[in-house]
Design a protein around this motif. Structure first.
Motif, short mmCIF file in Angstrom:
data_model
loop_
_atom_site.label_atom_id
_atom_site.label_comp_id
_atom_site.label_asym_id
_atom_site.label_seq_id
_atom_site.Cartn_x
_atom_site.Cartn_y
_atom_site.Cartn_z
N ALA A 22 0.83 -1.20 0.00
CA ALA A 22 0.00 0.00 0.00
C ALA A 22 0.87 1.25 0.00
N ALA A 23 1.87 1.27 0.85
CA ALA A 23 2.75 2.43 0.94
C ALA A 23 3.53 2.63 -0.37
N ALA A 24 3.97 1.54 -0.97
CA ALA A 24 4.72 1.64 -2.23
C ALA A 24 3.83 2.18 -3.35
N VAL A 25 2.59 1.73 -3.41
CA VAL A 25 1.65 2.22 -4.44
C VAL A 25 1.41 3.71 -4.23
N ARG A 26 1.09 4.09 -3.02
CA ARG A 26 0.81 5.50 -2.72
C ARG A 26 2.03 6.37 -3.04
N GLN A 27 3.21 5.92 -2.63
CA GLN A 27 4.43 6.69 -2.88
C GLN A 27 4.69 6.85 -4.39
N GLU A 52 -8.72 0.82 -1.78
CA GLU A 52 -8.54 -0.44 -1.05
C GLU A 52 -7.09 -0.90 -1.09
N ILE A 53 -6.45 -0.77 -2.24
CA ILE A 53 -5.04 -1.16 -2.37
C ILE A 53 -4.17 -0.28 -1.49
N GLU A 54 -4.42 1.03 -1.54
CA GLU A 54 -3.61 1.96 -0.76
C GLU A 54 -3.90 1.87 0.74
N GLN A 72 4.25 3.85 -14.85
CA GLN A 72 5.51 3.66 -15.57
C GLN A 72 6.65 3.34 -14.61
N VAL A 73 6.36 2.40 -13.70
CA VAL A 73 7.38 1.89 -12.79
C VAL A 73 7.44 0.38 -12.98
N PRO A 74 8.56 -0.24 -12.68
CA PRO A 74 8.62 -1.69 -12.81
C PRO A 74 7.68 -2.36 -11.80
N PRO A 75 7.05 -3.44 -12.20
CA PRO A 75 6.19 -4.16 -11.25
C PRO A 75 6.92 -4.57 -9.98
N SER A 76 8.23 -4.73 -10.08
CA SER A 76 9.00 -5.10 -8.90
C SER A 76 8.94 -4.03 -7.81
N THR A 77 8.45 -2.86 -8.14
CA THR A 77 8.24 -1.80 -7.16
C THR A 77 7.28 -2.29 -6.08
N PHE A 78 6.36 -3.16 -6.47
CA PHE A 78 5.32 -3.63 -5.57
C PHE A 78 5.48 -5.10 -5.17
#
Length: 81
Positions: A22-27, A52-54, A72-78
Motif C-alpha cells: 500500500a505504501a509503495a503504491v501511494r508513494q 482499497e489497495i492503498e 511507468q514503474v517496474p512491477p518489482s516496485t510492488f
C-alpha cells in the motif's frame, strides 16, 4: 530480460505485507503527482479499488501490474521476487 507485464509470474512473488505494498503504491502515485482519480483513469481500476489497495486491504497481483504500467514503474516496485 526486462520485466514486463507479460513475463511476470506472480506465483514466484514472495508474500509482502499489504501495508508495505500500500505504501509503495501511494508513494509511486504521489511521486508523479497523480491523484487517485488520475490513476483510476489511467489504469482502468475504480477509485474504490485503488483506495482499497492503498489502505492495504487488497494486493491483487493483476491490479498491481496494471498500476505499475500506468505509473511507468517496474512491477518489482510492488513485489519482492
Amino acid at each position: 530480460m526486462s520485466i514486463t507485464q507479460n513475463n511476470i509470474d506472480s506465483s514466484k512473488a514472495s508474500t509482502v505485507p499489504h501495508g508495505e505494498i500500500a505504501a509503495a503504491v501511494r508513494q509511486a502515485r504521489e511521486a508523479i503527482g497523480y491523484t487517485i482519480a488520475d490513476l483510476s483513469e489511467t489504469c482502468g481500476l475504480t477509485n474504490e479499488e485503488i483506495v482499497e489497495i492503498e489502505a492495504g486491504a487488497d494486493a491483487d497481483p493483476a491490479k498491481l501490474r496494471r498500476i505499475a504500467a500506468a505509473l511507468q514503474v517496474p512491477p518489482s516496485t510492488f513485489f519482492i521476487f
